[in-house]
Enzyme design. Sequence first.
Site, PDB file in Angstrom:
ATOM      1  N   HIS A   9      -8.073  -4.990  10.017  1.00 49.23           N
ATOM      2  CA  HIS A   9      -7.759  -4.694   8.620  1.00 49.23           C
ATOM      3  C   HIS A   9      -6.419  -5.317   8.220  1.00 49.23           C
ATOM      4  O   HIS A   9      -5.515  -5.453   9.040  1.00 49.23           O
ATOM      5  CB  HIS A   9      -7.761  -3.184   8.343  1.00 49.23           C
ATOM      6  CG  HIS A   9      -6.605  -2.426   8.925  1.00 49.23           C
ATOM      7  ND1 HIS A   9      -6.707  -1.672  10.073  1.00 49.23           N
ATOM      8  CD2 HIS A   9      -5.318  -2.284   8.504  1.00 49.23           C
ATOM      9  CE1 HIS A   9      -5.539  -1.105  10.335  1.00 49.23           C
ATOM     10  NE2 HIS A   9      -4.675  -1.468   9.394  1.00 49.23           N
ATOM     11  N   ASP A  48       0.827  -1.200   0.000  1.00 47.29           N
ATOM     12  CA  ASP A  48       0.000   0.000   0.000  1.00 47.29           C
ATOM     13  C   ASP A  48       0.861   1.250   0.000  1.00 47.29           C
ATOM     14  O   ASP A  48       2.090   1.181   0.100  1.00 47.29           O
ATOM     15  CB  ASP A  48      -0.945  -0.003   1.208  1.00 47.29           C
ATOM     16  CG  ASP A  48      -0.297  -0.551   2.475  1.00 47.29           C
ATOM     17  OD1 ASP A  48       0.913  -0.312   2.668  1.00 47.29           O
ATOM     18  OD2 ASP A  48      -0.981  -1.212   3.260  1.00 47.29           O
TER      19      ASP A  48
END
Length: 260
Positions: free
Chosen positions: A137, A66
């Site tokens: 997450h 990410d």
Amino acid sequence: MEVVIVPTERVGSVGADIVGSLVRRRPESVLGLATGSSPVAMYADLIRRHRDGELSFADVRAFTLDEYVGLPADHPQRYRNVIARDFTDHVDLAPNAVHGPDGLAADIAAACTAYEQAIEDAGGVDLQVLGIGTDGHVAFNEPGSSLASRTRIKTLTRQTRLDNARFFGDDVEQVPVHCLTQGIGTIMEARHLLLLATGRAKAEAIHQLVEGPVSAMWPGTVLQFHRHVTVVVDDAAASRLQLADYYRDTLADKPAWQQH
């Protein structure tokens, strides 16, 4: 799913054993690299092994999970810079071997599509390193994320920004609101997933990941459907596991012929 419960000081070395075993067997491996605090000890151990001549990454390619949207290229918390500082600058990865989502792209959607294609063109990820957030997450796939999602832009939850404020001078307002992240569907295509977690703050997330129902409210739970997942945790992170003793027994009695 294999659950490995070890003392805190061994979480990094067990992770390094798994990565090192793959790279020695397959020098041209494709690694998926995570940032954050969870894999730092593992990266330090891999760096030591490289410096000791035990391990070479010369033919390895890597993809990061990410990236924040909008952080300047020289910002110390830009994930491209973090992974370089924590790992890749200290081993013999080729100069252009590490790829990450482009958080400064003018066309975000096109950049996400291009990133998916780059992973596919590399033959997919052999081993993806993961951490897990206190809310479950993985990467930046926040609660409520589609379990089939691909690389895309996400809005970070307040909790994630609070958790990451320690990297921004404890000022949550300095933490970007948006990120680019590999989707859960993208992550699930890696051939082996290695998730690392330490500390009691991760205990509920690990309990849900390993033993809870699969739910988008705890995105990491979808890893239960993956064919090859290794979860390495310390006793504190494992403290909510109902079957912790069974996982310890399973590891102790693991057949010698089984690889990581």
